[in-house]
Design a protein around this motif. Structure first.
Motif, PDB file in Angstrom:
ATOM      1  N   ASN B 232       0.854  -1.182   0.000  1.00  0.00           N
ATOM      2  CA  ASN B 232       0.000   0.000   0.000  1.00  0.00           C
ATOM      3  C   ASN B 232       0.892   1.235   0.000  1.00  0.00           C
ATOM      4  O   ASN B 232       1.660   1.446   0.934  1.00  0.00           O
ATOM      5  CB  ASN B 232      -0.904  -0.017   1.250  1.00  0.00           C
ATOM      6  CG  ASN B 232      -1.842   1.155   1.327  1.00  0.00           C
ATOM      7  OD1 ASN B 232      -2.165   1.665   2.394  1.00  0.00           O
ATOM      8  ND2 ASN B 232      -2.307   1.636   0.173  1.00  0.00           N
ATOM      9  N   ILE B 233       0.782   2.030  -1.035  1.00  0.00           N
ATOM     10  CA  ILE B 233       1.678   3.180  -1.191  1.00  0.00           C
ATOM     11  C   ILE B 233       1.625   4.118   0.021  1.00  0.00           C
ATOM     12  O   ILE B 233       2.615   4.790   0.344  1.00  0.00           O
ATOM     13  CB  ILE B 233       1.382   3.941  -2.510  1.00  0.00           C
ATOM     14  CG1 ILE B 233       2.542   4.891  -2.860  1.00  0.00           C
ATOM     15  CG2 ILE B 233       0.075   4.717  -2.444  1.00  0.00           C
ATOM     16  CD1 ILE B 233       3.794   4.216  -3.329  1.00  0.00           C
ATOM     17  N   LYS B 234       0.511   4.149   0.737  1.00  0.00           N
ATOM     18  CA  LYS B 234       0.386   5.020   1.914  1.00  0.00           C
ATOM     19  C   LYS B 234       1.440   4.667   2.971  1.00  0.00           C
ATOM     20  O   LYS B 234       1.927   5.531   3.707  1.00  0.00           O
ATOM     21  CB  LYS B 234      -1.017   4.899   2.530  1.00  0.00           C
ATOM     22  CG  LYS B 234      -2.128   5.344   1.598  1.00  0.00           C
ATOM     23  CD  LYS B 234      -1.966   6.801   1.197  1.00  0.00           C
ATOM     24  CE  LYS B 234      -3.030   7.255   0.203  1.00  0.00           C
ATOM     25  NZ  LYS B 234      -2.682   8.595  -0.353  1.00  0.00           N
ATOM     26  N   LEU B 235       1.803   3.377   3.039  1.00  0.00           N
ATOM     27  CA  LEU B 235       2.803   2.941   4.012  1.00  0.00           C
ATOM     28  C   LEU B 235       4.181   3.482   3.649  1.00  0.00           C
ATOM     29  O   LEU B 235       5.011   3.732   4.524  1.00  0.00           O
ATOM     30  CB  LEU B 235       2.830   1.412   4.097  1.00  0.00           C
ATOM     31  CG  LEU B 235       1.626   0.817   4.822  1.00  0.00           C
ATOM     32  CD1 LEU B 235       1.542  -0.689   4.591  1.00  0.00           C
ATOM     33  CD2 LEU B 235       1.705   1.097   6.325  1.00  0.00           C
ATOM     34  N   ALA B 236       4.429   3.660   2.358  1.00  0.00           N
ATOM     35  CA  ALA B 236       5.719   4.204   1.917  1.00  0.00           C
ATOM     36  C   ALA B 236       5.740   5.727   1.993  1.00  0.00           C
ATOM     37  O   ALA B 236       6.803   6.337   2.138  1.00  0.00           O
ATOM     38  CB  ALA B 236       6.035   3.735   0.501  1.00  0.00           C
ATOM     39  N   GLU B 237       4.550   6.335   1.896  1.00  0.00           N
ATOM     40  CA  GLU B 237       4.475   7.801   1.945  1.00  0.00           C
ATOM     41  C   GLU B 237       4.523   8.349   3.359  1.00  0.00           C
ATOM     42  O   GLU B 237       5.097   9.415   3.608  1.00  0.00           O
ATOM     43  CB  GLU B 237       3.165   8.275   1.292  1.00  0.00           C
ATOM     44  CG  GLU B 237       3.122   8.104  -0.213  1.00  0.00           C
ATOM     45  CD  GLU B 237       1.747   8.408  -0.794  1.00  0.00           C
ATOM     46  OE1 GLU B 237       1.654   8.502  -2.031  1.00  0.00           O
ATOM     47  OE2 GLU B 237       0.774   8.534  -0.017  1.00  0.00           O
ATOM     48  N   ALA B 238       3.899   7.628   4.297  1.00  0.00           N
ATOM     49  CA  ALA B 238       3.765   8.145   5.661  1.00  0.00           C
ATOM     50  C   ALA B 238       5.089   8.623   6.273  1.00  0.00           C
ATOM     51  O   ALA B 238       5.129   9.683   6.908  1.00  0.00           O
ATOM     52  CB  ALA B 238       3.110   7.093   6.558  1.00  0.00           C
ATOM     53  N   PRO B 239       6.210   7.875   6.115  1.00  0.00           N
ATOM     54  CA  PRO B 239       7.463   8.324   6.722  1.00  0.00           C
ATOM     55  C   PRO B 239       7.902   9.702   6.246  1.00  0.00           C
ATOM     56  O   PRO B 239       8.530  10.454   7.010  1.00  0.00           O
ATOM     57  CB  PRO B 239       8.480   7.261   6.272  1.00  0.00           C
ATOM     58  CG  PRO B 239       7.677   6.056   5.973  1.00  0.00           C
ATOM     59  CD  PRO B 239       6.357   6.558   5.462  1.00  0.00           C
ATOM     60  N   SER B 240       7.570  10.058   5.001  1.00  0.00           N
ATOM     61  CA  SER B 240       8.023  11.364   4.500  1.00  0.00           C
ATOM     62  C   SER B 240       7.250  12.498   5.171  1.00  0.00           C
ATOM     63  O   SER B 240       7.638  13.655   5.072  1.00  0.00           O
ATOM     64  CB  SER B 240       7.886  11.437   2.980  1.00  0.00           C
ATOM     65  OG  SER B 240       6.535  11.326   2.602  1.00  0.00           O
TER      66      SER B 240
END
Ligand SMILES: Nc1ncnc2c1ncn2[C@@H]1O[C@H](COP(=O)(O)OP(=O)(O)OP(=O)(O)O)[C@@H](O)[C@H]1O
Ligand SMILES: Nc1ncnc2c1ncn2[C@@H]1O[C@H](COP(=O)(O)OP(=O)(O)OP(=O)(O)O)[C@@H](O)[C@H]1O
Ligand SMILES: [Mg+2]
Ligand SMILES: [Mg+2]
Lengths: 270, 270
Positions: B232-240
């Motif tokens: 889920n791309i949201k999991l990769a975006e959240a850290p930023s």
């Protein structure tokens, strides 16, 4: 004189091994002679080619630690691929760092691989060095045995964080042990093309390379290689059959993307 | 007495940090007090919480290397999350292995973290330790400060190869420095549910745990936690954005999957 390219990224699981196997296979399929060198104690490149590290008497480990062992004795041709050779790894490679620690100050420990492979590599057009996810002695051997670097990476936020440290190390090696080292480019792995995150990260990387143009920095002529490698289950399945995706699933997106990547890389030959 | 869980996998990029952040946030959202400890010189957990490692005067590094520094001085609460605390990392952590090398033989180097956090952890219900992709001294400190292990992994072929070595190390630690260590289970990360590869790998892992039932092995009661965490791309975006996916994208599959995982993990409390 072969092109010697190290696949480097200290972040784990970004596609170094997958890129080494499939870029290597694609270059070989186009008629070039390719040597792949596995520098990772995990021996994933070795496993991905259908070789069991536990069955090996001679590997990169013996090459680095025994003066009497030559690269010609260690090299194996990859089954079914006439142009493809490999120097395989074993888990004992993990011990190399401590075993060679006394030779670090003289710079000898860092250059054993280069010195030991100078003759063998002349039989090839391309040498691809698969490095472990660290900036330790094995990766340094990869960086000194190569003249070019390709950085496989995932277009994610945390991937950018590690780039700074990686490029700092590359710059230090170039000023230290290997003045001819350059960054050829980046391969985007496991790419999700229609996301804002990916385009933001790619723009960052391209901007970073742009701002180095015309300078003496190692990445002054680096590019983001087309095409990005799309996520494709065939790329994850191929290693379990000991094959590259080119032989395992020749019609897949994975095979197509790496075949196109090989053309981009070959075209960019200095 | 809190549950102390180390997130361990020497293979890189498999979801250790993503699981620490989001499992931690989900447990905290359910009212539990959660302490996260960043043991990775990459400091990705720290970055993912919106903390800049370069701004830190006190971190896990000082905690491990300076006798006068206490965990209470190092801990920070996560902004906007009342139940969530963190012991952050800095890149200097990379030097800890050589700095503490003289204390390894006595077993002191391996247990500094446990000794230094014994008091602080009593203020929490859960302690999650995010480990680097290696089986070195930092991970060992994680393994001795914990009583349970969760192994985040991707259901891929090469992931299975590393499991053997990982479990061997866990068994050695249990017979050596930490007799109370158990493997609680596996979290399937970046899961592609409808592929043969994934179901083959999951079947292998489940079979491995099944065959240990009723033995004294550390994974005798281990399970593959439901649900698998979907890509889920949201999991990769959240850290930023310096947030967990629970605050960044509460309706996403990533948030749902980690919320369900938290319930599975909490239910499995011994
Ligand atoms: N484009 C892709 N699509 C699907 N799976 C991929 C793709 N590229 C790589 N993988 C899978 O992702 C995992 C990590 O890739 P790989 O092992 O090549 O990374 P790595 O950087 O070499 O890792 P390490 O740091 O451990 O050496 C592997 O299971 C691999 O099969
Ligand atoms: N389910 C998921 N969906 C999409 N992206 C994910 C998912 N899980 C993790 N990621 C991304 O994959 C990358 C690797 O994940 P992560 O950093 O959590 O792995 P890790 O095991 O902690 O890595 P390392 O070994 O470097 O510590 C990160 O960019 C992360 O944002
Ligand atoms: Mg690899
Ligand atoms: Mg991590």
């Amino acid at each position: 004189e072969p092109r010697r390219i190290a696949l480097i990224n200290q972040k784990g699981g970004v596609g170094k091994t997958t890129t080494t196997v499939n870029l290597g296979a694609a270059l070989a399929a186009s008629g070039l002679r390719v040597l792949m060198i596995d520098l990772d104690p995990q021996a994933h490149l070795t496993l991905s080619l259908g070789i069991d590290p536990d069955d090996l008497d001679l590997s990169v480990y013996e090459l680095l630690t025994e003066t009497g062992v030559s690269a010609g004795e260690v090299v194996r041709m990859v089954e079914g691929s006439p142009n493809l050779g490999v120097l395989p790894a074993v888990t004992n490679l993990a011990g190399v760092e401590s075993e060679l620690s006394e030779m670090v100050a003289t710079g000898l420990a860092q250059t054993i691989l280069r010195n030991k492979t100078n003759d063998l590599v002349r039989q090839f057009d391309y040498v691809l060095l698969d490095c472990p996810p660290s900036l330790g002695l094995l990766t340094i051997n990869g960086l000194t045995a190569a003249q070019e670097i390709i950085v496989p990476m995932q277009a994610h936020f945390l991937a950018l964080q590690g780039m700074g440290k990686l490029f700092e190390t590359i710059n230090m090696i170039r000023q230290g042990i290997n003045p001819s080292l350059t960054v050829a480019g980046v391969v985007l792995c496991m790419h999700e093309a229609n996301t804002i995150l990916a385009s933001d990260v790619v723009a960052d990387v391209e901007g970073f390379f742009e701002s180095a143009r015309g300078t003496a920095l190692p990445w002054a002529n680096a590019e983001v290689y087309p095409p990005p490698i799309r996520r494709n289950i065939k790329l994850a399945e191929a290693p379990s059959f000991g094959q590259s995706v080119l032989t395992y699933a020749p019609d897949s997106n994975g095979a197509k993307d790496y075949a196109r990547l090989a053309r981009s890389v070959a075209k960019a030959a200095v």
